[in-house]
Design a protein around this motif. Structure first.
Motif, PDB file in Angstrom:
ATOM      1  N   THR A  56       0.809  -1.154  -0.013  1.00 16.33           N
ATOM      2  CA  THR A  56       0.106  -0.041  -0.060  1.00 16.33           C
ATOM      3  C   THR A  56       0.816   1.197   0.133  1.00 16.33           C
ATOM      4  N   PRO A  57       0.360   2.324  -0.693  1.00 19.17           N
ATOM      5  CA  PRO A  57       1.029   3.419  -0.745  1.00 19.17           C
ATOM      6  C   PRO A  57       1.406   4.038   0.771  1.00 19.17           C
ATOM      7  N   GLU A  58       2.428   4.698   0.823  1.00 16.91           N
ATOM      8  CA  GLU A  58       2.856   5.674   2.257  1.00 16.91           C
ATOM      9  C   GLU A  58       1.561   6.272   2.852  1.00 16.91           C
ATOM     10  N   GLY A  59       1.073   6.138   3.923  1.00 19.47           N
ATOM     11  CA  GLY A  59       0.052   6.874   4.583  1.00 19.47           C
ATOM     12  C   GLY A  59      -1.300   6.349   4.519  1.00 19.47           C
ATOM     13  N   THR A  60      -1.376   5.042   3.731  1.00 18.64           N
ATOM     14  CA  THR A  60      -2.654   4.314   3.525  1.00 18.64           C
ATOM     15  C   THR A  60      -2.937   3.640   4.790  1.00 18.64           C
ATOM     16  N   ILE A  61      -4.197   3.583   5.589  1.00 20.87           N
ATOM     17  CA  ILE A  61      -4.596   3.109   6.564  1.00 20.87           C
ATOM     18  C   ILE A  61      -5.441   1.797   6.409  1.00 20.87           C
ATOM     19  N   GLU A  62      -5.314   0.466   6.447  1.00 20.36           N
ATOM     20  CA  GLU A  62      -6.323  -0.534   6.077  1.00 20.36           C
ATOM     21  C   GLU A  62      -7.252  -0.733   7.321  1.00 20.36           C
TER      22      GLU A  62
ATOM     23  N   ARG B 159      -7.878   8.539  12.107  1.00 19.43           N
ATOM     24  CA  ARG B 159      -6.980   9.679  11.467  1.00 19.43           C
ATOM     25  C   ARG B 159      -5.864   8.932  11.924  1.00 19.43           C
ATOM     26  N   GLN B 160      -4.804   9.519  10.785  1.00 17.70           N
ATOM     27  CA  GLN B 160      -3.360   8.924  10.996  1.00 17.70           C
ATOM     28  C   GLN B 160      -2.512   9.996  11.850  1.00 17.70           C
ATOM     29  N   LEU B 161      -1.923   9.542  12.824  1.00 17.35           N
ATOM     30  CA  LEU B 161      -1.067  10.167  13.416  1.00 17.35           C
ATOM     31  C   LEU B 161       0.235  10.583  12.805  1.00 17.35           C
ATOM     32  N   PRO B 162       0.911  11.567  12.932  1.00 16.43           N
ATOM     33  CA  PRO B 162       2.099  12.024  12.456  1.00 16.43           C
ATOM     34  C   PRO B 162       3.227  11.183  13.019  1.00 16.43           C
ATOM     35  N   ASP B 163       4.180  11.106  12.128  1.00 15.71           N
ATOM     36  CA  ASP B 163       5.453  10.320  12.714  1.00 15.71           C
ATOM     37  C   ASP B 163       5.918  10.690  13.856  1.00 15.71           C
ATOM     38  N   GLY B 164       6.041   9.411  14.847  1.00 14.72           N
ATOM     39  CA  GLY B 164       6.712   9.866  16.145  1.00 14.72           C
ATOM     40  C   GLY B 164       5.853  10.212  17.293  1.00 14.72           C
ATOM     41  N   ASP B 165       4.404  10.315  16.701  1.00 15.07           N
ATOM     42  CA  ASP B 165       3.373  10.563  17.939  1.00 15.07           C
ATOM     43  C   ASP B 165       2.761   9.453  18.019  1.00 15.07           C
ATOM     44  N   VAL B 166       2.929   8.779  19.483  1.00 11.30           N
ATOM     45  CA  VAL B 166       2.440   7.520  19.797  1.00 11.30           C
ATOM     46  C   VAL B 166       1.465   7.777  20.802  1.00 11.30           C
TER      47      VAL B 166
END
Length: 147
Positions: free
Chosen positions: A107-113, A139-146
């Protein structure tokens, strides 16, 4: 040169002159003090003879580390491939990526299944079935945000 022995035995010495010449040349080089040339040539021929064996063993080791066998996650078709290779399933056409664990959908970068699951609840009255709809925000969290 062919010689007939007492019992009609034929001995063929063709090609022996070439070998005698090579042996004589090696002896002459050794006598002159250039024996290192003969030894170097023997080492070179030895390396040339053993290099394909080493390359074959190295390729088998590399292939053992990189070969992945698994099933398509969509249609369960058995597949084989190399790690980090992208391919399409021959059965369903899904784009797949081979990893050490098996095959995953590419899947492309940023795709959420998201897999939808239908949940059915029943009210206290057994004859009445009530279907509730749940609203879910994804929603997709930004990188590093857990969180």
């Amino acid at each position: 040169m062919t010689q007939n022995g007492p019992n009609g035995l034929q001995i063929n010495f063709s090609g022996i002159g070439c070998w005698l010449t090579l042996i004589g040349l090696a002896w002459l080089i050794g006598a002159v003090g250039l024996g290192w040339v003969v030894k170097s040539a023997l080492v070179l021929f030895g390396l040339i003879a053993i290099a394909p064996v080493i390359a074959f063993i190295g390729f088998r080791f590399w292939l053992k580390q990189r070969l992945v066998q698994g099933n398509c996650p969509v249609c369960s078709q058995p597949l084989a491939g190399l790690t980090t290779m992208q391919t399409a399933c021959p059965n369903c056409g899904t784009a797949l990526k081979a990893t050490r664990e098996g095959f995953q959908r590419a899947t492309p970068e940023g795709t959420i299944e998201v897999q939808a699951v239908e949940v059915e609840t029943q009210a206290a009255d057994v004859n009445v079935t009530e279907v509730q709809t749940l609203d879910v925000e994804v929603r997709q969290l930004p990188d590093g945000d857990v969180s």
